[in-house]
Design a protein around this motif. Structure first.
Motif, PDB file in Angstrom:
ATOM      1  N   UNK A   1      -4.537  -6.895 -16.446  1.00  0.00           N
ATOM      2  CA  UNK A   1      -4.747  -6.138 -17.688  1.00  0.00           C
ATOM      3  C   UNK A   1      -5.284  -4.765 -17.329  1.00  0.00           C
ATOM      4  N   UNK A   2      -5.119  -3.827 -18.264  1.00  0.00           N
ATOM      5  CA  UNK A   2      -5.523  -2.440 -18.041  1.00  0.00           C
ATOM      6  C   UNK A   2      -6.436  -1.992 -19.176  1.00  0.00           C
ATOM      7  N   UNK A   3      -7.486  -1.244 -18.828  1.00  0.00           N
ATOM      8  CA  UNK A   3      -8.355  -0.610 -19.817  1.00  0.00           C
ATOM      9  C   UNK A   3      -8.263   0.885 -19.581  1.00  0.00           C
ATOM     10  N   UNK A   4      -7.775   1.619 -20.574  1.00  0.00           N
ATOM     11  CA  UNK A   4      -7.462   3.030 -20.365  1.00  0.00           C
ATOM     12  C   UNK A   4      -7.970   3.875 -21.528  1.00  0.00           C
ATOM     13  N   UNK A   5      -8.722   4.903 -21.194  1.00  0.00           N
ATOM     14  CA  UNK A   5      -9.158   5.852 -22.218  1.00  0.00           C
ATOM     15  C   UNK A   5      -7.918   6.466 -22.879  1.00  0.00           C
ATOM     16  N   UNK A   6      -7.982   6.655 -24.185  1.00  0.00           N
ATOM     17  CA  UNK A   6      -6.785   7.029 -24.936  1.00  0.00           C
ATOM     18  C   UNK A   6      -6.092   8.275 -24.382  1.00  0.00           C
ATOM     19  N   UNK A   7      -6.862   9.273 -23.996  1.00  0.00           N
ATOM     20  CA  UNK A   7      -6.246  10.533 -23.569  1.00  0.00           C
ATOM     21  C   UNK A   7      -5.510  10.412 -22.236  1.00  0.00           C
ATOM     22  N   UNK A   8      -5.789   9.349 -21.477  1.00  0.00           N
ATOM     23  CA  UNK A   8      -5.142   9.197 -20.173  1.00  0.00           C
ATOM     24  C   UNK A   8      -3.842   8.400 -20.240  1.00  0.00           C
ATOM     25  N   UNK A   9      -3.551   7.805 -21.405  1.00  0.00           N
ATOM     26  CA  UNK A   9      -2.341   6.993 -21.530  1.00  0.00           C
ATOM     27  C   UNK A   9      -1.092   7.825 -21.256  1.00  0.00           C
ATOM     28  N   UNK A  10      -1.077   9.033 -21.769  1.00  0.00           N
ATOM     29  CA  UNK A  10       0.046   9.937 -21.517  1.00  0.00           C
ATOM     30  C   UNK A  10      -0.334  11.028 -20.532  1.00  0.00           C
ATOM     31  N   UNK A  11      -1.482  10.854 -19.884  1.00  0.00           N
ATOM     32  CA  UNK A  11      -1.966  11.858 -18.938  1.00  0.00           C
ATOM     33  C   UNK A  11      -2.034  11.322 -17.525  1.00  0.00           C
ATOM     34  N   UNK A  12      -3.264  11.283 -16.954  1.00  0.00           N
ATOM     35  CA  UNK A  12      -3.440  10.904 -15.550  1.00  0.00           C
ATOM     36  C   UNK A  12      -2.921   9.512 -15.230  1.00  0.00           C
ATOM     37  N   UNK A  13      -2.942   8.617 -16.218  1.00  0.00           N
ATOM     38  CA  UNK A  13      -2.564   7.223 -15.948  1.00  0.00           C
ATOM     39  C   UNK A  13      -1.184   6.867 -16.491  1.00  0.00           C
ATOM     40  N   UNK A  14      -0.383   7.844 -16.846  1.00  0.00           N
ATOM     41  CA  UNK A  14       0.912   7.555 -17.474  1.00  0.00           C
ATOM     42  C   UNK A  14       1.792   6.686 -16.590  1.00  0.00           C
ATOM     43  N   UNK A  15       1.823   6.953 -15.286  1.00  0.00           N
ATOM     44  CA  UNK A  15       2.670   6.163 -14.391  1.00  0.00           C
ATOM     45  C   UNK A  15       2.150   4.735 -14.247  1.00  0.00           C
ATOM     46  N   UNK A  16       0.808   4.585 -14.278  1.00  0.00           N
ATOM     47  CA  UNK A  16       0.218   3.245 -14.181  1.00  0.00           C
ATOM     48  C   UNK A  16       0.504   2.450 -15.446  1.00  0.00           C
ATOM     49  N   UNK A  17       0.382   3.095 -16.596  1.00  0.00           N
ATOM     50  CA  UNK A  17       0.698   2.445 -17.864  1.00  0.00           C
ATOM     51  C   UNK A  17       2.148   1.967 -17.861  1.00  0.00           C
ATOM     52  N   UNK A  18       3.040   2.788 -17.325  1.00  0.00           N
ATOM     53  CA  UNK A  18       4.452   2.406 -17.269  1.00  0.00           C
ATOM     54  C   UNK A  18       4.652   1.185 -16.380  1.00  0.00           C
ATOM     55  N   UNK A  19       3.931   1.123 -15.273  1.00  0.00           N
ATOM     56  CA  UNK A  19       4.073  -0.003 -14.342  1.00  0.00           C
ATOM     57  C   UNK A  19       3.441  -1.285 -14.902  1.00  0.00           C
ATOM     58  N   UNK A  20       2.495  -1.112 -15.837  1.00  0.00           N
ATOM     59  CA  UNK A  20       1.789  -2.277 -16.402  1.00  0.00           C
ATOM     60  C   UNK A  20       2.201  -2.547 -17.846  1.00  0.00           C
ATOM     61  N   UNK A  21       3.345  -2.034 -18.250  1.00  0.00           N
ATOM     62  CA  UNK A  21       3.732  -2.091 -19.663  1.00  0.00           C
ATOM     63  C   UNK A  21       3.904  -3.522 -20.168  1.00  0.00           C
ATOM     64  N   UNK A  22       4.143  -4.448 -19.263  1.00  0.00           N
ATOM     65  CA  UNK A  22       4.331  -5.848 -19.664  1.00  0.00           C
ATOM     66  C   UNK A  22       3.001  -6.578 -19.819  1.00  0.00           C
ATOM     67  N   UNK A  23       1.887  -5.912 -19.558  1.00  0.00           N
ATOM     68  CA  UNK A  23       0.555  -6.538 -19.587  1.00  0.00           C
ATOM     69  C   UNK A  23      -0.243  -6.064 -20.794  1.00  0.00           C
TER      70      UNK A  23
END
Length: 271
Positions: free
Chosen positions: A54-76
């Motif tokens: 699972x991932x815990x991500x500050x809202x502003x980083x979803x499309x920012x610094x962590x966008x690639x990580x969010x994409x890799x974890x999209x199934x979680x």
């Protein structure tokens, strides 16, 4: 994407209410869980094959610094929220706004990770998380083939140790051992205990450089290595110092030792 509005929302406890020990013994995963923090560290873990939960991500980083990580974890499950709430949730402001809960790996046997190794580090009873992280970072950078820890040492997957190592704990093979001298000797290594004794030889002694397989044993900063380990080791080794300084922090000492022996290890690998 799950927006958290309260400290008590379902799913939030994974990142806020479980201690390190509880994460290790979590019934949600057969092998336990650990937490990786910051996009850079999480990327290293993912690239090394660690399994996210699972991932815990500050809202502003979803499309920012962590966008690639969010994409890799999209199934979680991906939990998000405002910075202030997440700081309350975790007890501190997130480093770069991202935490990832990950499955602990099944650790290999020492014989497996040492099979082709020439230089290994052995950590005996070091419990400081910062030192563990720094030792792993030096080990990864300076050519150590594997790290072995006695069972009373700090867990390398402790959240702070992972953060201090900058993800290096995911790059160097490691596992637990029972006896820092006997176990390594059984695997074909000569052992070098880092300690100040009347019999200590300097770390640049040619004898050490000629050893084809050497295990460098590091102890706690206060008490040092147990006397039994020092007596049983093939060598007792010191770092020559000036200005009447008698010792270095164990993390600093490990970097000096790894560097001094690094080229020897690389030469053997080329043969």
């Amino acid at each position: 994407m799950i927006t958290l509005t309260s400290l008590y929302d379902e799913g939030a406890q994974l990142f806020s209410q479980l201690t390190e020990a509880q994460l290790r013994q979590s019934t949600e995963a057969e092998r336990g869980i650990f937490i990786a923090e910051s996009p850079k560290v999480i990327r290293v873990a993912l690239d090394a094959g660690y399994e996210p939960i699972a991932l815990l991500c500050e809202r502003k980083h979803i499309d920012g610094d962590a966008a690639d990580i969010v994409a890799r974890c999209r199934h979680l499950p991906i939990y998000t929220g405002e910075r202030e709430l997440l700081a309350q949730l975790t007890g501190y402001t997130l480093t770069r706004g991202v935490l990832c809960a990950m499955q602990r790996p099944l650790l290999p046997e020492a014989a497996v990770i040492c099979r082709d190794a020439h230089r290994v580090a052995v950590i005996d009873a070091v419990t400081d998380t910062t030192n563990i992280g720094a030792i792993f970072r030096s080990a990864a950078a300076l050519g150590i083939d594997a790290v072995l820890l006695t069972r009373d040492a700090c867990d390398p997957l402790n959240r702070r140790a992972v953060r201090v190592s900058m993800g290096s704990v995911f790059l160097v093979p490691w596992t637990w051992i029972d006896d820092p001298v006997a176990d390594l000797r059984a695997l074909g290594f000569r052992t070098a205990a880092m300690a100040l004794t009347d019999a200590s030889i300097p770390i640049d002694d040619p004898q050490l450089k000629r050893e084809p397989r050497l295990a460098i044993i590091l102890g706690t900063e206060g008490d040092g290595l147990p006397q039994q380990v020092i007596r049983d080791a093939d060598y007792t080794v010191r770092i020559p110092m000036s200005h009447q300084v008698d010792s270095l922090n164990v993390a600093a000492a490990s970097a000096v030792a790894f560097w001094e022996l690094r080229q020897v290890a690389e030469n053997h690998k080329k043969v």
